[in-house]
Design an enzyme around this catalytic site. Structure first.
Site, PDB file in Angstrom:
ATOM      1  CG  ASP A  34      -2.395   1.137   0.746  1.00 34.38           C
ATOM      2  OD1 ASP A  34      -3.299   0.449   1.229  1.00 34.38           O
ATOM      3  OD2 ASP A  34      -1.295   2.376   1.111  1.00 34.38           O
ATOM      4  CB  ILE A  35       0.716   4.584  -1.802  1.00 34.34           C
ATOM      5  CG1 ILE A  35       1.580   5.120  -2.849  1.00 34.34           C
ATOM      6  CG2 ILE A  35      -0.489   4.783  -2.173  1.00 34.34           C
ATOM      7  CD1 ILE A  35       1.723   5.684  -4.176  1.00 34.34           C
ATOM      8  CG  ASN A  92     -12.462  -0.599   3.426  1.00 35.22           C
ATOM      9  OD1 ASN A  92     -13.204  -0.695   4.284  1.00 35.22           O
ATOM     10  ND2 ASN A  92     -11.105  -0.571   3.323  1.00 35.22           N
ATOM     11  CD  GLN A  99     -15.174  -0.306  -2.475  1.00 38.26           C
ATOM     12  OE1 GLN A  99     -15.774  -1.160  -2.143  1.00 38.26           O
ATOM     13  NE2 GLN A  99     -13.743  -0.646  -3.572  1.00 38.26           N
ATOM     14  CG  HIS A 105      -8.678  -3.485  -2.865  1.00 35.90           C
ATOM     15  ND1 HIS A 105      -9.511  -2.207  -2.871  1.00 35.90           N
ATOM     16  CD2 HIS A 105      -8.164  -2.180  -1.653  1.00 35.90           C
ATOM     17  CE1 HIS A 105      -9.301  -1.668  -3.073  1.00 35.90           C
ATOM     18  NE2 HIS A 105      -8.911  -1.529  -1.112  1.00 35.90           N
ATOM     19  CG  HIS A 107      -6.895  -3.179   2.576  1.00 33.98           C
ATOM     20  ND1 HIS A 107      -6.059  -1.582   2.829  1.00 33.98           N
ATOM     21  CD2 HIS A 107      -8.436  -2.644   2.380  1.00 33.98           C
ATOM     22  CE1 HIS A 107      -6.325  -1.015   1.753  1.00 33.98           C
ATOM     23  NE2 HIS A 107      -7.734  -1.398   2.433  1.00 33.98           N
TER      24      HIS A 107
HETATM   25  P1  AMP Z   1     -10.038   1.082  -0.092  1.00 34.22           P
HETATM   26  O1  AMP Z   1     -10.054   2.023   0.607  1.00 34.22           O
HETATM   27  O2  AMP Z   1     -10.392  -0.232   0.520  1.00 34.22           O
HETATM   28  O3  AMP Z   1     -10.424   1.546  -1.152  1.00 34.22           O
HETATM   29  O4  AMP Z   1      -8.299   1.489   0.089  1.00 34.22           O
HETATM   30  C1  AMP Z   1      -7.999   1.704  -0.776  1.00 34.22           C
HETATM   31  C2  AMP Z   1      -6.158   1.290  -0.303  1.00 34.22           C
HETATM   32  O5  AMP Z   1      -5.222   1.883  -1.699  1.00 34.22           O
HETATM   33  C3  AMP Z   1      -5.126   2.810   0.444  1.00 34.22           C
HETATM   34  O6  AMP Z   1      -5.233   2.036   1.209  1.00 34.22           O
HETATM   35  C4  AMP Z   1      -5.016   2.884  -0.643  1.00 34.22           C
HETATM   36  O7  AMP Z   1      -3.483   3.842   0.115  1.00 34.22           O
HETATM   37  C5  AMP Z   1      -3.933   2.353  -1.585  1.00 34.22           C
HETATM   38  N1  AMP Z   1      -3.959   3.081  -2.743  1.00 34.22           N
HETATM   39  C6  AMP Z   1      -3.944   3.914  -3.300  1.00 34.22           C
HETATM   40  N2  AMP Z   1      -3.296   4.310  -4.564  1.00 34.22           N
HETATM   41  C7  AMP Z   1      -2.520   3.288  -4.734  1.00 34.22           C
HETATM   42  C8  AMP Z   1      -1.473   3.102  -5.982  1.00 34.22           C
HETATM   43  N3  AMP Z   1      -0.520   3.559  -6.612  1.00 34.22           N
HETATM   44  N4  AMP Z   1      -0.095   2.253  -4.817  1.00 34.22           N
HETATM   45  C9  AMP Z   1      -0.820   1.078  -3.521  1.00 34.22           C
HETATM   46  N5  AMP Z   1      -1.566   1.384  -2.991  1.00 34.22           N
HETATM   47  C10 AMP Z   1      -2.643   2.536  -3.189  1.00 34.22           C
END
Ligand code: AMP
Length: 125
Positions: A34-35, A92, A99, A105, A107
């Site tokens: 995760d970024i 989520n 979400q 996805h 986590h």
């Molecule tokens: P959600 O809130 O469950 O949709 O989580 C989305 C997740 O994606 C968040 O934890 C972000 O930090 C992560 N995210 C968004 N863009 C990227 C990316 N380019 N590379 C890795 N993680 C990302």
């Protein structure tokens, strides 16, 4: 639920248009860091198919794809060394879960004591 929209960041990562810090990949699954990590280990595991969330993935994906996906979530957590001390998986779905990326996805979070199920704030009561 809205239809899958290919204009999301994870679709671009799966198709190689945007880089990621990859942890695992096979024909059906990709996993990357995760970024914005919320724990020392924070990995996202995605099916490559076009599903918005757990809701349509569990309902519409072929049973062998669903089974493979969840086995891989377990295997990746194990390969990350999290099995002994423990880890959390989160998926989520939709607005109440906040979400933000509408490609399914999960986590995987670990590497420290994660505390209660939901971070404390006024919305939790
Ligand atoms: P959600 O809130 O469950 O949709 O989580 C989305 C997740 O994606 C968040 O934890 C972000 O930090 C992560 N995210 C968004 N863009 C990227 C990316 N380019 N590379 C890795 N993680 C990302």
């Amino acid at each position: 639920m809205p239809a899958y929209n290919q204009d999301n960041i994870f679709h671009k990562i799966i198709n190689g248009h945007i880089d990621c810090d990859k942890v695992y990949e096979d024909e059906h699954v990709i996993a990357f860091n995760d970024i914005q990590p919320a724990a020392p280990v924070h990995v996202l595991v995605l099916p490559k198919g076009e599903y918005c969330s757990l809701d349509d993935f569990a309902n519409d994906a072929p049973a062998d794809v669903v089974a493979h996906f969840f086995k891989k979530v377990r295997d990746i957590a194990n390969d990350l060394g999290l099995s002994e001390e423990g880890y959390r998986v989160i998926a989520n779905h939709g607005a109440n879960a906040s979400q933000t990326v509408h490609h399914f996805h999960m986590h995987i979070l670990g590497g420290r004591l994660l505390g209660g199920l939901i971070a404390g704030d006024a919305l939790n009561r």
